[in-house]
Design a protein around this motif. Structure first.
Motif, PDB file in Angstrom:
ATOM      1  N   ALA A  12      29.472  53.249  44.723  1.00 25.06           N
ATOM      2  CA  ALA A  12      30.143  53.509  43.446  1.00 25.06           C
ATOM      3  C   ALA A  12      31.179  52.428  43.162  1.00 25.06           C
ATOM      4  CB  ALA A  12      30.802  54.891  43.482  1.00 25.06           C
ATOM      5  N   PHE A  13      31.921  52.040  44.189  1.00 29.96           N
ATOM      6  CA  PHE A  13      32.895  50.966  44.026  1.00 29.96           C
ATOM      7  C   PHE A  13      32.194  49.643  43.729  1.00 29.96           C
ATOM      8  CE2 PHE A  13      35.891  53.991  45.277  1.00 29.96           C
ATOM      9  CZ  PHE A  13      37.172  53.465  45.243  1.00 29.96           C
ATOM     10  N   SER A  14      31.039  49.407  44.338  1.00 27.91           N
ATOM     11  CA  SER A  14      30.278  48.191  44.058  1.00 27.91           C
ATOM     12  C   SER A  14      29.877  48.107  42.600  1.00 27.91           C
ATOM     13  CB  SER A  14      29.020  48.133  44.946  1.00 27.91           C
ATOM     14  OG  SER A  14      29.350  47.979  46.296  1.00 27.91           O
ATOM     15  N   ALA A  15      29.402  49.221  42.055  1.00 25.63           N
ATOM     16  CA  ALA A  15      28.978  49.237  40.657  1.00 25.63           C
ATOM     17  C   ALA A  15      30.139  48.878  39.736  1.00 25.63           C
ATOM     18  CB  ALA A  15      28.413  50.612  40.302  1.00 25.63           C
ATOM     19  N   VAL A  16      31.330  49.408  40.029  1.00 28.29           N
ATOM     20  CA  VAL A  16      32.500  49.090  39.215  1.00 28.29           C
ATOM     21  C   VAL A  16      32.859  47.606  39.338  1.00 28.29           C
ATOM     22  CG1 VAL A  16      34.970  49.521  38.926  1.00 28.29           C
ATOM     23  CG2 VAL A  16      33.405  51.433  39.342  1.00 28.29           C
ATOM     24  N   ALA A  17      32.800  47.075  40.565  1.00 29.54           N
ATOM     25  CA  ALA A  17      33.126  45.662  40.775  1.00 29.54           C
ATOM     26  C   ALA A  17      32.159  44.753  40.025  1.00 29.54           C
ATOM     27  CB  ALA A  17      33.112  45.336  42.266  1.00 29.54           C
ATOM     28  N   PHE A  18      30.860  45.062  40.068  1.00 27.99           N
ATOM     29  CA  PHE A  18      29.867  44.250  39.362  1.00 27.99           C
ATOM     30  C   PHE A  18      30.086  44.302  37.851  1.00 27.99           C
ATOM     31  CE2 PHE A  18      26.579  44.932  42.985  1.00 27.99           C
ATOM     32  CZ  PHE A  18      27.176  43.917  43.708  1.00 27.99           C
ATOM     33  N   ALA A  19      30.333  45.490  37.320  1.00 26.78           N
ATOM     34  CA  ALA A  19      30.545  45.618  35.881  1.00 26.78           C
ATOM     35  C   ALA A  19      31.792  44.856  35.444  1.00 26.78           C
ATOM     36  CB  ALA A  19      30.664  47.100  35.504  1.00 26.78           C
ATOM     37  N   LEU A  20      32.851  44.927  36.251  1.00 22.57           N
ATOM     38  CA  LEU A  20      34.075  44.193  35.930  1.00 22.57           C
ATOM     39  C   LEU A  20      33.825  42.692  35.944  1.00 22.57           C
ATOM     40  CD1 LEU A  20      37.132  44.073  35.459  1.00 22.57           C
ATOM     41  CD2 LEU A  20      37.437  44.219  37.939  1.00 22.57           C
ATOM     42  N   THR A  21      33.109  42.207  36.949  1.00 24.30           N
ATOM     43  CA  THR A  21      32.814  40.774  37.038  1.00 24.30           C
ATOM     44  C   THR A  21      31.990  40.306  35.850  1.00 24.30           C
ATOM     45  OG1 THR A  21      32.831  40.971  39.444  1.00 24.30           O
ATOM     46  CG2 THR A  21      31.866  38.981  38.520  1.00 24.30           C
ATOM     47  N   ALA A  22      30.980  41.103  35.464  1.00 21.74           N
ATOM     48  CA  ALA A  22      30.149  40.748  34.313  1.00 21.74           C
ATOM     49  C   ALA A  22      30.995  40.647  33.050  1.00 21.74           C
ATOM     50  CB  ALA A  22      29.033  41.775  34.134  1.00 21.74           C
ATOM     51  N   GLY A  23      31.916  41.592  32.862  1.00 24.89           N
ATOM     52  CA  GLY A  23      32.761  41.565  31.674  1.00 24.89           C
ATOM     53  C   GLY A  23      33.672  40.346  31.626  1.00 24.89           C
ATOM     54  N   VAL A  24      34.259  39.998  32.770  1.00 25.19           N
ATOM     55  CA  VAL A  24      35.145  38.833  32.828  1.00 25.19           C
ATOM     56  C   VAL A  24      34.368  37.559  32.503  1.00 25.19           C
ATOM     57  CG1 VAL A  24      36.541  37.405  34.364  1.00 25.19           C
ATOM     58  CG2 VAL A  24      36.778  39.899  34.419  1.00 25.19           C
ATOM     59  N   LEU A  25      33.171  37.400  33.096  1.00 21.40           N
ATOM     60  CA  LEU A  25      32.367  36.203  32.827  1.00 21.40           C
ATOM     61  C   LEU A  25      31.910  36.146  31.377  1.00 21.40           C
ATOM     62  CD1 LEU A  25      30.198  36.129  36.078  1.00 21.40           C
ATOM     63  CD2 LEU A  25      31.925  34.452  35.415  1.00 21.40           C
ATOM     64  N   LEU A  26      31.532  37.280  30.809  1.00 22.91           N
ATOM     65  CA  LEU A  26      31.067  37.314  29.425  1.00 22.91           C
ATOM     66  C   LEU A  26      32.147  36.831  28.460  1.00 22.91           C
ATOM     67  CD1 LEU A  26      28.834  38.168  27.406  1.00 22.91           C
ATOM     68  CD2 LEU A  26      29.890  40.446  27.375  1.00 22.91           C
ATOM     69  N   VAL A  27      33.389  37.222  28.735  1.00 25.44           N
ATOM     70  CA  VAL A  27      34.484  36.882  27.830  1.00 25.44           C
ATOM     71  C   VAL A  27      35.037  35.484  28.086  1.00 25.44           C
ATOM     72  CG1 VAL A  27      36.830  37.520  27.136  1.00 25.44           C
ATOM     73  CG2 VAL A  27      35.115  39.304  27.502  1.00 25.44           C
ATOM     74  N   LEU A  28      35.136  35.089  29.349  1.00 26.08           N
ATOM     75  CA  LEU A  28      35.917  33.906  29.693  1.00 26.08           C
ATOM     76  C   LEU A  28      35.116  32.663  30.076  1.00 26.08           C
ATOM     77  CD1 LEU A  28      38.818  35.552  31.741  1.00 26.08           C
ATOM     78  CD2 LEU A  28      38.752  34.971  29.311  1.00 26.08           C
ATOM     79  N   LEU A  29      33.843  32.794  30.429  1.00 22.86           N
ATOM     80  CA  LEU A  29      33.077  31.608  30.833  1.00 22.86           C
ATOM     81  C   LEU A  29      32.584  30.863  29.597  1.00 22.86           C
ATOM     82  CD1 LEU A  29      32.145  29.971  33.263  1.00 22.86           C
ATOM     83  CD2 LEU A  29      30.021  31.293  33.277  1.00 22.86           C
ATOM     84  N   ARG A  30      33.530  30.268  28.898  1.00 20.29           N
ATOM     85  CA  ARG A  30      33.259  29.520  27.669  1.00 20.29           C
ATOM     86  C   ARG A  30      34.120  28.261  27.666  1.00 20.29           C
ATOM     87  NH1 ARG A  30      31.021  33.049  23.645  1.00 20.29           N
ATOM     88  NH2 ARG A  30      31.003  35.218  24.327  1.00 20.29           N
ATOM     89  N   PRO A  31      33.560  27.121  27.303  1.00 20.07           N
ATOM     90  CA  PRO A  31      32.148  26.862  27.018  1.00 20.07           C
ATOM     91  C   PRO A  31      31.299  26.961  28.275  1.00 20.07           C
ATOM     92  CG  PRO A  31      33.349  24.813  27.119  1.00 20.07           C
ATOM     93  CD  PRO A  31      34.380  25.895  27.223  1.00 20.07           C
ATOM     94  N   ASP A  32      30.029  27.222  28.080  1.00 21.26           N
ATOM     95  CA  ASP A  32      29.120  27.342  29.209  1.00 21.26           C
ATOM     96  C   ASP A  32      28.996  25.997  29.921  1.00 21.26           C
ATOM     97  OD1 ASP A  32      26.298  27.229  30.515  1.00 21.26           O
ATOM     98  OD2 ASP A  32      26.611  29.361  30.096  1.00 21.26           O
TER      99      ASP A  32
END
Length: 446
Positions: free
Chosen positions: A186-206
């Motif tokens: 359950a903690f893993s799922a939260v960590a993965f979702a958080l990481t995906a959100g951070v990359l989606l917002v901040l990894l710009r420009p690609d």
């Protein structure tokens, strides 16, 4: 509004701050993602043994490895067409879904659901592995090794700490009504979702698309600049995502180059040996520790093992550059053999088993870093991303085979026999590494 595919190409002076920002972001997300991967994997075999039995535990554990390997293909395809950001985000989100399904499987004791969840959970591992290539998209040639090593090292922080959080996660989620050993996932799922959100917002420009646009402008400045400045147009063919090649072309390129074959074999065999021994170590510890203590002991032992895998990667990279690729591969093989001997002879002596697992991680690091470096520099630049994806796929399938067989070997013959068979598996790579391998400079060809 400009997007990653239509934004103007940066100047060379703009690249350095983009790279620094990318590296800082990757370090943070690798820590969070490393926690997500390791906190679940550290109890995966134990949970699978409770739900499906010891003989099936290795198969369930290998499902995560298979998932990571198979997901490398679509993730690489997404990155080729659309950049690093959507590929990494997709992989992490798939891993989060897998963590949720494992929790549901633990609650319902449904073995097929457990296998599906572990398969998808491998998305987190696929993203962690692909992130190391993101670190070098915009790196200066003289700094690529160090910057890649920085991202690999950052994984250590989360990965080493994660197994020690497993007991806390388990106690916390039991209060929420979740079954034993489900909490870490359950903690893993939260960590993965958080990481995906951070990359989606901040990894710009690609970084990958930026590097391609920059390469197009530098290669043909007179023709690429107008297209780059035109609204709605991509900056040359790189921005369309049509570069690179598929797995079939990548395999043909590897097959034609002896150095590339050695590189991909080193990565695969080193991973096979590591997974075979590591995946059954928690079960081995469970044989002589009761439930109240086993998670804590497993956390310490696996933390030491993961430290061996990642913490010294910059040193291994420096040795790879200083001594050469093949000597470090051979050194990694030697350390793997010693690790199997120490772990297999440790009996029920936890400190001895811990030493064996640390050496196992160090040997893996030698074959992984030197093998990956040799592979990457032995193939032409235009097919390098696909070859890297092929390497991750091969490595994952080798580890999956080891994990699938380890449970059966453990049940039928015991842990010492498992370590002996893992040591024997290094013989073909040893023979290949001792053969003369002609070097090539693909970037200078044609």
């Amino acid at each position: 509004m400009a997007t990653d595919l239509t934004a103007p190409a940066p100047s060379r002076a703009d690249v350095a701050p983009i790279q620094r920002r990318t590296l800082r972001l990757l370090v943070v997300t690798q820590i969070i993602g490393g926690i997500g991967v390791t906190i679940g994997i550290s109890v995966g075999a134990l949970l699978a043994a409770r739900v499906a039995g010891t003989a099936i535990a290795g198969l369930a554990q290998s499902a995560a490895v298979v998932g990571g390997a198979l997901l490398a293909v679509p993730v690489t395809r997404i990155m080729t067409g659309h950049g690093r950001r959507p590929g990494l985000v997709t992989a992490y989100l798939v891993g989060a879904v897998g963590g949720v399904l494992v929790v549901l499987a633990a609650a319902t004791r449904q073995v097929p659901l457990l296998f599906l969840g572990m398969l998808l959970f491998g998305g987190g591992s696929a993203a962690n592995l692909q992130a190391r290539y993101t670190a070098v998209d915009l790196a200066e040639p003289a700094r690529r090794g160090r910057q890649l090593s920085l991202v690999v090292w950052a994984t250590t922080i989360g990965a080493v700490a994660a197994p020690n959080f497993a007991a806390l996660a388990d106690r916390t989620t039991r209060g929420w009504g979740l079954p034993s050993l489900a909490g870490p996932f359950a903690f893993s799922a939260v960590a993965f979702a958080l990481t995906a959100g951070v990359l989606l917002v901040l990894l710009r420009p690609d970084p990958l698309l930026t590097a391609r646009r920059l390469a197009d402008v530098e290669a043909a400045p007179d023709t690429a600049a107008p297209d780059a400045a035109a609204p709605g147009k991509a900056a040359g063919p790189a921005a369309t995502g049509r570069r690179g090649a598929g797995m079939r072309v990548a395999w043909r390129v590897v097959r034609e180059r002896p150095a590339a074959r050695l590189g991909i074999a080193a990565v695969a065999v080193g991973h096979l040996v590591m997974v075979a021994v590591m995946s059954m170590t928690p079960v081995r510890l469970g044989e002589y520790h009761d439930d109240s203590a086993v998670l804590g002991v497993v956390g310490v032992v696996l933390s030491l093992h993961i430290a061996g895998m990642y913490a010294f990667s910059p040193v291994v990279g420096w040795l790879t550059d200083r001594l050469g690729r093949r000597p470090v591969i051979l050194g990694g093989l030697a350390v793997l053999l010693v690790a199997c001997a120490v772990a297999g002879a440790s009996g029920h002596h936890t400190p001895g088993l811990s030493v064996g697992l640390v050496l196992l991680g160090l040997g893996w690091s030698g074959t992984m870093v030197a093998g990956s470096t040799l592979l990457s520099e032995s193939v032409p630049a235009d097919v390098r991303p696909s070859v890297q994806g092929l390497s991750d796929l091969t490595m994952g399938l080798a580890g999956a085979a080891a994990g699938a067989l380890s449970g059966f070997v453990m049940q039928v013959a015991g842990y010492p026999t498992l370590t002996l068979l893992a040591a024997i598996a290094t013989v073909p790579l040893l023979a290949l590494a001792l053969r003369a391998v002609p070097g090539r400079a693909p970037d200078e060809e044609e």
